[in-house]
Design an enzyme around this catalytic site. Structure first.
Site, PDB file in Angstrom:
ATOM      1  N   GLY A   1      75.428  69.323   8.528  1.00 16.13           N
ATOM      2  CA  GLY A   1      75.533  69.728   7.291  1.00 16.13           C
ATOM      3  C   GLY A   1      76.836  69.336   6.790  1.00 16.13           C
ATOM      4  O   GLY A   1      77.729  69.477   7.313  1.00 16.13           O
TER       5      GLY A   1
ATOM      6  N   GLY B   1      53.734  47.630  -1.358  1.00 13.37           N
ATOM      7  CA  GLY B   1      54.505  47.593  -0.245  1.00 13.37           C
ATOM      8  C   GLY B   1      53.934  48.489   0.822  1.00 13.37           C
ATOM      9  O   GLY B   1      52.806  48.908   0.503  1.00 13.37           O
TER      10      GLY B   1
ATOM     11  N   ASP C   1      54.661  51.331   2.250  1.00 14.61           N
ATOM     12  CA  ASP C   1      54.393  52.865   2.040  1.00 14.61           C
ATOM     13  C   ASP C   1      53.327  53.235   0.841  1.00 14.61           C
ATOM     14  O   ASP C   1      52.459  54.025   1.497  1.00 14.61           O
ATOM     15  CB  ASP C   1      55.883  53.315   1.358  1.00 14.61           C
ATOM     16  CG  ASP C   1      57.021  53.112   2.010  1.00 14.61           C
ATOM     17  OD1 ASP C   1      56.804  52.475   3.151  1.00 14.61           O
ATOM     18  OD2 ASP C   1      58.123  53.005   1.552  1.00 14.61           O
ATOM     19  N   SER C   2      53.160  52.508   0.001  1.00 12.62           N
ATOM     20  CA  SER C   2      52.119  52.943  -1.234  1.00 12.62           C
ATOM     21  C   SER C   2      50.856  52.317  -0.664  1.00 12.62           C
ATOM     22  O   SER C   2      49.870  53.040  -0.937  1.00 12.62           O
ATOM     23  CB  SER C   2      52.598  52.368  -2.433  1.00 12.62           C
ATOM     24  OG  SER C   2      52.597  50.864  -2.551  1.00 12.62           O
TER      25      SER C   2
END
Ligand code: XMP
Length: 503
Positions: A50, A219, A221-222
């Site tokens: 972090g 694509g 992902d979709s």
């Protein structure tokens, strides 16, 4: 289950996927109370990196009580410093910050380093370091500038590493996670098929017989998100493909052809002129991303009104999109159009992002589980804002045509030459014009930049070495065939410090 306690590092979900690679279920949570942690009943806990400093007052630290749960704990970077701090060690700013590849030497036997080479290259990225280990800890590894590069309390199974075992540049990273999973005694029985089945079930329960709109780009992902949804809600799903005029050459027609073969409600919206109008005169990358993100949503809202009573909008957002758009205490790198690019008001009951926690290669795996054809599953990624972020500066119709043609030539030659294993490659139009000479005359034209990267998770990437013969054919063709371009450059930078896309 292994619990990852998130302190805002860039690579935190990478930690989760390293655990999942060992077939162990994993959840990432931020700022959990000890009661919540007890409820989750993890077999092990990982404290992530972090951007904060443990000695600053407002820094997030893990609850002290996790060290009494009797489960193994691994602290990474900030997580290692947090462990040192909470257990009584000392953390201070380092005189020398270490960034990038660093040699680590294992200096004493450790279950965490079982089967790991005595010397290995690891990825470091820190400005603070542990100066004194807590009581009952031994130092297990060092680097040139970091005498406590790893430490542990073997009796309690507390481990801390200053470097990042989760990034691929840490060559022994996978082994270290595998060892930690063994130390935790996890069964290794979680699979991608469990994710797919579990997600379909969750979506069924959440959506019931509500109507869903899926933003489909063609694509990976979709497409995977669309198929997941279609398995969950069937014909209540409508996929909307927005041609924003910023697609690759011929892409709109190709996507339409592929998806017309699926048993889905599919709508294509031609919105090129509308997006171009909104982008007129805009040069700042974040503004461009936000404008494109907003316009996408407005188009979806309009389609949804036509269909009527649509509650949910589905997007194929994946983890690198989320983290680089800034999450919790992470820094914003880019507003990915489907995350940070969203307008404040979105006229849907909810946005559903079933792949939000997965990485690209995991999404491909999920696609295969769902039976998507390989030509979709292995497509190279294409960003939602499309060529809008591959044209540096103002987007115009002329520039779109230039970058489309250059990209088509590049793709054609790469495919002809059979160059394999490129994770992503494309042409971008720099906003730079320079002087050239063509047919005895002076030119003052644009430069095209070619990029090709090797990566599996898209969080870090290396520039690929494309054979020179291929590059020179591409460069020749581009300057000869495309009006307005007189120079072709090759991008040799890795990510970090660059990013994959130009904006
Ligand atoms: P960067 O440029 O951030 O890209 O190194 C990492 C990966 O993400 C893709 N990318 C996007 N994908 N919406 C997307 O769906 C976006 O706004 C977006 N921006 C970048 C990029 O193509 C690369 O694969």
């Amino acid at each position: 289950m292994i619990l990852v306690l998130d302190f805002g590092g860039q690579y935190n979900q990478l930690i989760a996927r390293r655990v999942r690679e060992n077939n162990v279920y994993c959840e990432v949570h931020t700022a959990l109370s000890i009661e919540k942690i007890r409820e989750l009943n993890p077999e092990g806990i990982i404290l992530t990196g972090g951007p904060q400093s443990v000695y600053k007052e407002d820094s997030l630290l893990p609850p002290m009580e996790i060290f009494n749960l009797g489960v193994p704990i691994l602290g990474i970077c900030y997580g290692a410093q947090a462990m040192a701090n909470v257990l009584g060690g000392e953390v201070k700013p380092a005189q020398v910050s270490e960034y990038g590849k660093t040699e680590i030497e294992v200096v004493s036997a450790s279950r965490l380093f079982a089967g790991v080479n005595k010397k290995f290259v690891a990825w470091m990225s820190h400005t603070d370091k542990i100066f004194t280990a807590p009581e009952n800890f031994i130092v297990t590894a060092t680097s040139r500038d970091c005498p406590i590069a790893a430490m542990e309390n073997p009796a309690k199974n507390f481990y801390a590493v200053q470097f990042h075992p989760e990034v691929v540049h840490t060559v022994e990273g996978a082994k270290i996670f595998s060892n930690f999973v063994d130390i935790c005694g996890c069964k290794r029985d979680w699979k991608m098929s469990s994710f797919v089945a579990g997600t379909i079930n969750q979506l069924k329960n959440k959506i019931g017989d509500g109507k869903v709109l899926c933003a489909l780009s063609g694509g990976v992902d979709s497409s995977v998100a669309a198929v997941l949804l279609s398995k969950a809600v069937g014909k209540n799903l409508t996929c909307v493909f927005v041609d924003h005029g910023l697609l690759r050459k011929n892409e709109a027609a190709e996507v339409e052809e592929v998806f017309s073969k699926f048993d889905l409600n599919f709508i294509k919206v031609d919105a090129g002129a509308r997006f171009l109008g909104k982008l007129r005169g805009v040069v700042e990358p974040e503004r461009k991303r936000k404008i494109i993100g907003e316009e996408f949503i407005r188009v979806f809202e309009e389609v949804s009104k036509k269909i009527g009573a649509v509650d949910y909008l589905v997007q194929g957002t994946i983890y690198p999109d989320v983290i680089e758009s800034g999450l919790g205490k992470s820094a914003v790198i880019k507003s990915h159009h489907n995350v940070g690019g969203l307008p404040d008001f979105v006229d849907f009951k909810e946005i559903v992002e079933p792949l939000r926690l997965l990485f690209k290669d995991e999404v491909r795996q999920a696609g295969r589980e769902l039976g998507l054809p390989e030509n979709i599953v292995s497509r190279q990624p294409f960003p939602g804002p499309g060529l809008g972020i591959r044209i540096i500066g103002e987007v115009t119709a002329e520039k779109i045509k230039i970058v489309q043609d250059a990209d088509a030539i590049y793709r054609e030659e790469i495919s002809k030459a059979g160059v394999k294993n490129l994770a992503q490659y494309f042409a971008a139009l720099t906003n730079m014009r320079s002087v050239g000479v063509m047919g005895d005359g002076r030119t003052y034209d644009y430069a095209i930049a070619l990029r090709a990267v090797l990566t599996s998770d898209f969080m870090t990437a290396e520039a690929a070495q494309i054979p020179w013969e291929v590059l020179s054919v591409v460069a020749n063709r581009i300057v000869n065939e495309i009006k307005g371009v007189n120079r072709v450059l090759y991008d040799c930078t890795s990510k970090p410090p660059a990013t994959i896309e130009f904006e």
